[in-house]
Design an enzyme around this catalytic site. Structure first.
Site, PDB file in Angstrom:
ATOM      1  N   SER A 365       0.723  -1.088  -0.259  1.00 36.99           N
ATOM      2  CA  SER A 365      -0.109   0.396   0.003  1.00 36.99           C
ATOM      3  C   SER A 365       0.473   1.337  -0.299  1.00 36.99           C
ATOM      4  CB  SER A 365      -0.967  -0.020   1.531  1.00 36.99           C
ATOM      5  OG  SER A 365      -0.413   0.164   2.501  1.00 36.99           O
ATOM      6  N   ASP A 608      -2.922   6.684  10.960  1.00 39.34           N
ATOM      7  CA  ASP A 608      -2.456   6.119  10.906  1.00 39.34           C
ATOM      8  C   ASP A 608      -1.444   6.537  10.641  1.00 39.34           C
ATOM      9  OD1 ASP A 608      -0.754   5.061   8.244  1.00 39.34           O
ATOM     10  OD2 ASP A 608      -2.759   5.114   6.857  1.00 39.34           O
ATOM     11  N   HIS A 611       1.654   5.441   6.715  1.00 38.11           N
ATOM     12  CA  HIS A 611       0.996   5.611   5.408  1.00 38.11           C
ATOM     13  C   HIS A 611       1.156   7.545   5.034  1.00 38.11           C
ATOM     14  CE1 HIS A 611      -1.367   1.815   5.155  1.00 38.11           C
ATOM     15  NE2 HIS A 611      -0.708   1.726   3.995  1.00 38.11           N
TER      16      HIS A 611
END
Length: 640
Positions: A365, A608, A611
């Protein structure tokens, strides 16, 4: 009879006397007029013969001198010198008046022509007219060379329709034309040319204008500015001497403003193009010798490369702006290597580099993060964005195994294949017949055949190797039919990368495909991990002190060793350190717009910190890749 009439007495018969006088006077008036006319003609002829044949030390003074010297050196008549031509008529009257008024100038010296032709004798590539181009005072000095007292006015010529012989060269004029010698003050001109040639040395680098003229021997707009006086009067100008051969003559006319059009370079843009070319070469040289990954983040208000919230291709997970993040400094940071300056990613130029090609991202990702960043940059540079679309019409990019965006105008694709380990995830049965998940370290993932022929491949793996199952390595890693009871994660990582490297060496053509491997991207969880309440929402600026950075990951040392053992050249995008500075760049709690009931109760527990927000850090990764492509393109051209 005139005297008799004048003194005749007046008689008594006045009527007869008056009548006689009138008749005598009429006869007198007629004969007197004729006599005066004949006398004037005689005097004019005598004076003309005197001017034509009387010797004089000033050989160019007599009006009719050129009658006897109007033939060329080979004895043929030169009609361009005829006294009956308009030009010669004006020229001879100028000589006539200058004979009596040596210090006066004639208004007929104004220059006239349709085309401004600088003959070979005036072009000395280092001509004074072409040199003094930067200062107003020097412009005036240059025009002084072109004033009537220092030039020879040649008859206007038309190369396509005029059958007259061309103007004599300076050497022929010195030998055969005394009139030309008088009009051109040779010694004064030579002195001025000498002085101006000395000035040219100081001005030869002025805006590169003279250099352009030397290389292309064509007109420049700057020259028109410098000879505006001559251009306004439309003169054909020649100078007496020049070392430049005739084939180097340069013709300057209003219709020759793009002398190098057939070479694809407009005059006005020539300097710019040459300068840009030189700057491009210097840029490539600096990039070639630069460590892109040793540097710092600096604020640059010209960033980001696309406006926050403007790109619909960004997943909700990365779209911090739309998710309500209030600060903005995180997307105004530019990565600045210490040894060079990265060029700003030009989306249009990169698309031209990708024309007709496939660019494929393969990985987890974090590579999707980088892929979406590049999609937004490239799409933002396309005029008709309706011609940029996902091949299957999809708008969300988290559920499928692969995605392909088509840039229709460029016939290229930018694709993403989901494979977090680069090797194949597997299922096997234990002794009890129960299925369990394993990771085949000896088999590359099954979609590899779909992208092996791509023109550019960008691989990554790393984050999934930190998860609990891979970290422990218990009954998880498999080779052949053998499942390791326990295997160290670093060894498993090495085996997996070795399998990947062997596949690349066998299946990827290095003459066609450029291979990148992007390294590990740092995480910044505080107080836990991604699944245990780790947080980073309070971070709003990068780390500035290197002592606070984490040690270089051991897995990346393993990666470097594998890359060194490969036959195929792989460009390593070592982003680990540059991302470690950016603790402020993660989505943190701004990872989604609509929270679940559980998330609303404890929003800080679901963050998060792995990312990156977009626009943000992955844009810099793509700028580095763009710089690598520029260097590679230059090297590829040299090889071919």
């Amino acid at each position: 009879m005139a005297d008799i009439t004048k003194y005749a007495p007046i008689g008594v018969g006045g009527g007869n006397l008056i009548s006689d006088l009138k008749s005598h006077f009429s006869l007198f008036r007629t004969k007197r007029t004729v006599a005066i006319a004949y006398g004037f003609v005689f005097i004019f002829i005598a004076f003309t013969i005197f001017l034509a044949f009387s010797p004089t030390p000033n050989s160019s003074s007599p009006w009719f001198t050129s009658i006897f010297s109007a033939t060329s050196s080979d004895g043929s008549s030169s009609s361009s010198s005829s006294i009956f031509s308009d030009d010669s008529y004006r020229s001879h009257f100028s000589s006539f008046f200058s004979y009596f008024y040596a210090h006066s100038s004639s208004p007929t010296d104004n220059v006239r022509s349709q085309n401004l032709t600088i003959e070979p004798s005036n072009l000395n590539i280092e001509s004074p007219v072409l040199q003094n181009q930067t200062q107003n005072k020097e412009k005036i000095d240059t025009v002084e060379v072109l004033k009537p007292s220092n030039i020879s006015v040649l008859p206007p010529t038309n190369r396509s329709t005029d059958n007259r012989t061309p103007p004599k060269s300076s050497s022929e004029s010195n030998k055969g034309s005394s009139n030309f010698k008088n009009q051109v003050q040779i010694e004064d001109l030579h002195d001025k040319v000498k002085d101006l040639k000395q000035n040219q040395i100081r001005n030869k680098d002025s805006d590169g204008k003279v250099g352009v003229l030397k290389q292309n021997q064509t007109q420049t707009e700057e020259l028109h500015d410098k000879v505006e006086v001559s251009k306004t009067n439309q003169s054909t100008i020649g100078v007496t001497k020049s070392p430049v051969p005739a084939k180097q003559a340069v013709t300057i006319s209003p219709n020759s403003a793009s002398g190098n059009e057939d070479k694809g370079i407009a005059e006005k843009g020539l300097i710019k193009n040459l300068t840009s070319s030189n700057k491009h070469d210097d840029l490539i040289k600096s990039l070639k010798n630069c460590d892109f990954f040793d540097g710092n983040w600096v604020r640059d208000n010209s960033y980001p490369l696309y406006n926050p919230g403007s790109c619909s291709l960004i997943d909700e997970q990365f779209n911090c702006f739309l998710n309500g993040r209030p600060d903005s400094d995180y997307h105004r940071m530019k990565w600045k290597p210490k040894g060079c300056t990265l060029p700003r990613l030009n989306g249009s130029h990169m698309l031209e580099m990708l024309r007709g090609k496939r660019l494929v991202f393969v990985g987890d990702s974090l590579n999707r993060n980088m892929w979406e960043s590049l999609l937004c940059i490239l799409r933002n540079s396309v005029k008709d964005q309706s011609k940029v679309y996902e091949q299957q019409g999809r708008h969300h990019f988290r559920t499928e195994a692969s995605y392909s965006f088509i840039f229709e105008d460029y016939k290229c694709t930018v694709e993403f294949f989901v494979t977090p380990f680069l090797v194949q995830e597997w299922e096997t049965e234990d002794k009890n017949g129960t299925k369990k998940e394993t990771l085949r370290l000896d088999i590359v993932e099954r979609s590899a055949d779909h992208y092996k022929n791509a023109d550019i491949l960008v691989f990554n793996t790393g984050h999934w190797w930190t998860h609990e199952k891979t970290s422990k390595g218990e009954d998880y890693y498999q080779e052949g039919s053998h499942v390791y009871k326990e295997l160290n994660v670093l060894e498993a990582f090495r085996k997996a990368l070795t399998t990947w490297g062997r596949w690349v060496d066998v299946h990827v053509n290095p003459k066609k495909t450029l291979v990148f491997f992007r390294g590990y991207s740092a995480s910044h969880f505080s107080g836990g991990q991604w699944n245990s309440g780790g947080q980073c929402d309070h971070e709003s600026e990068p780390i500035k002190n290197e002592t606070y950075l984490t040690p270089y990951p051991e897995k990346m040392t393993v990666l470097e060793n594998v890359l060194k053992g490969m036959k195929t050249q792989v460009t390593y995008l070592n982003v680990t350190k540059m991302t470690d500075y950016r603790k402020d760049g993660h989505p943190s709690m701004y990872r989604k717009q609509f929270l679940s009931d559980e998330e609303r109760k404890s929003p800080l527990s679901f963050q998060d910190c792995s990312h990156w927000c977009l626009p943000g850090v992955p844009d810099a990764w793509n700028e580095i890749m763009y710089a690598e492509l520029l260097v590679n393109q230059k090297q590829h051209k040299k090889m071919h």
